[in-house]
Design a protein around this motif. Structure first.
Motif, PDB file in Angstrom:
ATOM      1  N   LYS A   1      -7.076  -8.644 -13.297  1.00  0.00           N
ATOM      2  CA  LYS A   1      -5.727  -8.083 -13.333  1.00  0.00           C
ATOM      3  C   LYS A   1      -4.748  -9.072 -13.965  1.00  0.00           C
ATOM      4  O   LYS A   1      -4.891 -10.288 -13.818  1.00  0.00           O
TER       5      LYS A   1
ATOM      6  N   GLY B   1       1.684   8.386 -10.876  1.00  0.00           N
ATOM      7  CA  GLY B   1       0.748   7.279 -11.022  1.00  0.00           C
ATOM      8  C   GLY B   1       0.857   6.446 -12.271  1.00  0.00           C
ATOM      9  O   GLY B   1       0.084   5.507 -12.447  1.00  0.00           O
TER      10      GLY B   1
ATOM     11  N   ASP C   1      -0.995  -3.514  -9.880  1.00  0.00           N
ATOM     12  CA  ASP C   1      -1.526  -3.537 -11.245  1.00  0.00           C
ATOM     13  C   ASP C   1      -1.355  -4.899 -11.897  1.00  0.00           C
ATOM     14  O   ASP C   1      -2.065  -5.234 -12.849  1.00  0.00           O
TER      15      ASP C   1
ATOM     16  N   GLN D   1      -6.058  -5.967  -4.239  1.00  0.00           N
ATOM     17  CA  GLN D   1      -6.952  -5.004  -3.593  1.00  0.00           C
ATOM     18  C   GLN D   1      -6.191  -3.798  -3.065  1.00  0.00           C
ATOM     19  O   GLN D   1      -6.750  -2.688  -2.986  1.00  0.00           O
TER      20      GLN D   1
ATOM     21  N   GLY E   1      -3.815  -2.362  -4.583  1.00  0.00           N
ATOM     22  CA  GLY E   1      -3.429  -1.483  -5.681  1.00  0.00           C
ATOM     23  C   GLY E   1      -2.395  -2.013  -6.633  1.00  0.00           C
ATOM     24  O   GLY E   1      -1.939  -1.271  -7.526  1.00  0.00           O
TER      25      GLY E   1
ATOM     26  N   ASP F   1       1.550   6.810  -6.830  1.00  0.00           N
ATOM     27  CA  ASP F   1       0.483   7.771  -7.124  1.00  0.00           C
ATOM     28  C   ASP F   1       0.952   9.202  -6.882  1.00  0.00           C
ATOM     29  O   ASP F   1       0.634  10.113  -7.654  1.00  0.00           O
TER      30      ASP F   1
ATOM     31  N   ARG G   1       2.168   1.730  -3.457  1.00  0.00           N
ATOM     32  CA  ARG G   1       1.118   2.263  -4.314  1.00  0.00           C
ATOM     33  C   ARG G   1       0.964   3.773  -4.108  1.00  0.00           C
ATOM     34  O   ARG G   1       0.860   4.534  -5.075  1.00  0.00           O
ATOM     35  N   ARG G   2       0.967   4.183  -2.863  1.00  0.00           N
ATOM     36  CA  ARG G   2       0.813   5.605  -2.558  1.00  0.00           C
ATOM     37  C   ARG G   2       1.992   6.400  -3.112  1.00  0.00           C
ATOM     38  O   ARG G   2       1.816   7.491  -3.673  1.00  0.00           O
TER      39      ARG G   2
ATOM     40  N   THR H   1       0.833  -1.203   0.000  1.00  0.00           N
ATOM     41  CA  THR H   1       0.000   0.000   0.000  1.00  0.00           C
ATOM     42  C   THR H   1       0.867   1.252   0.000  1.00  0.00           C
ATOM     43  O   THR H   1       0.558   2.245  -0.689  1.00  0.00           O
TER      44      THR H   1
END
Length: 275
Positions: free
Chosen positions: A203, A146, A180, A176, A178, A142, A138-139, A135
């Motif tokens: 995915k 992103g 890809d 879930q 994030g 982004d 992912r952040r 997570t």
């Protein structure tokens, strides 16, 4: 004109949308440029291949050295580059996020985060901790724009914990969180591959073929796989040839060069030295 980073990232994402492609793994400028000359559409770094080329064991190279290596491979080719970014080079999610931002800045089109700890007694992070680390990655992506793809890796089968239900639970959680694209290196049977593909659909899934296999690219596409990488297999093949030739020399023989590429062939491949 060379493609921009944004164009490479867009092309890389598009490759995952349909069909199935091979993602070979160079470990230096020469191997990256040669793969590009063969018409591959993208490449991925290999932590093991790079480590061995520097006289190190896999996962024993510093973050700074890996970041410099990513920059080298990105600059070596106009192909999108997927980074083998090990477990994110961070003791906690915040440090993983910091490392991921640095990796994104090298221009890579994708990067993978493993859930392995490097600790033989407890080889994978608890799933909650692994999710928190992903997570954070992912952040970080982004916040950096992103457009870099994030690949979530469940290392169970590679680190000696071949637990398919746990692998599937992890990959679902990473999707879930994030990711890809999802990846469980070490799975081998058609049944295992199909289970992974179905667990994270729609995915895309990466499959590792690290040795001679009866699978063809068409077979894997039929199982729903979107991309296939070879990890350190090409580097190991190169090392195998080097080691056989070296053993012949130390024994006083000069018969270890039968499979060697010609100098003329190599000079022809690398004649364009504009980079």
């Amino acid at each position: 004109m060379p493609r921009t980073v944004a164009e490479k990232r867009a092309a890389f994402r598009a490759l995952h949308a349909s069909s199935c492609f091979v993602l070979p793994n160079p470990w230096d400028t020469g191997s990256a440029r040669y793969l590009a000359s063969l018409g591959f559409q993208a490449v991925a770094t290999t932590s093991s291949g790079f480590a061995w080329s520097n006289g190190r064991a896999d996962n024993h190279v510093s973050r700074e050295a890996v970041l410099a290596h990513l920059q080298t491979i990105v600059q070596a080719t106009d192909l999108p580059v997927n980074a083998d970014f090990e477990n994110g080079f961070g003791a906690n999610p915040a440090e993983v996020a910091e490392s991921v931002k640095l990796a994104v800045a090298t221009g890579v089109a994708g990067l993978s985060i493993e859930d392995s700890t490097g600790n033989a007694g407890s080889p994978v992070f608890p799933i909650e901790e692994a999710v928190a680390r992903l997570t954070a990655a992912r952040r970080a992506i982004d916040e950096s724009g992103g457009d870099t793809m994030l690949i979530g890796r469940a290392e169970n089968f590679i680190v000696g914990v071949p637990d398919l239900p746990d692998t599937l639970a992890r990959l679902k959680a990473y999707a879930q969180a994030g990711a890809d694209c999802l990846y469980a290196p070490g799975i081998q049977s058609a049944e295992q591959i199909e289970a992974v593909v179905q667990a994270v659909a729609p995915k895309p899934v990466n499959v590792l073929i690290g040795a001679n296999s009866t699978f063809t690219l068409e077979d894997l596409a039929g199982l729903g796989v979107r991309r296939v990488s070879v990890g350190g297999a090409r580097a190991r093949a190169a090392w195998g040839g080097f080691m056989r030739a070296a053993r012949s020399l130390v024994q006083g023989r000069f018969d270890g060069f039968g499979d060697a590429a010609s100098g003329a062939q190599l000079n022809g491949i690398f004649a364009d030295d504009a980079r």
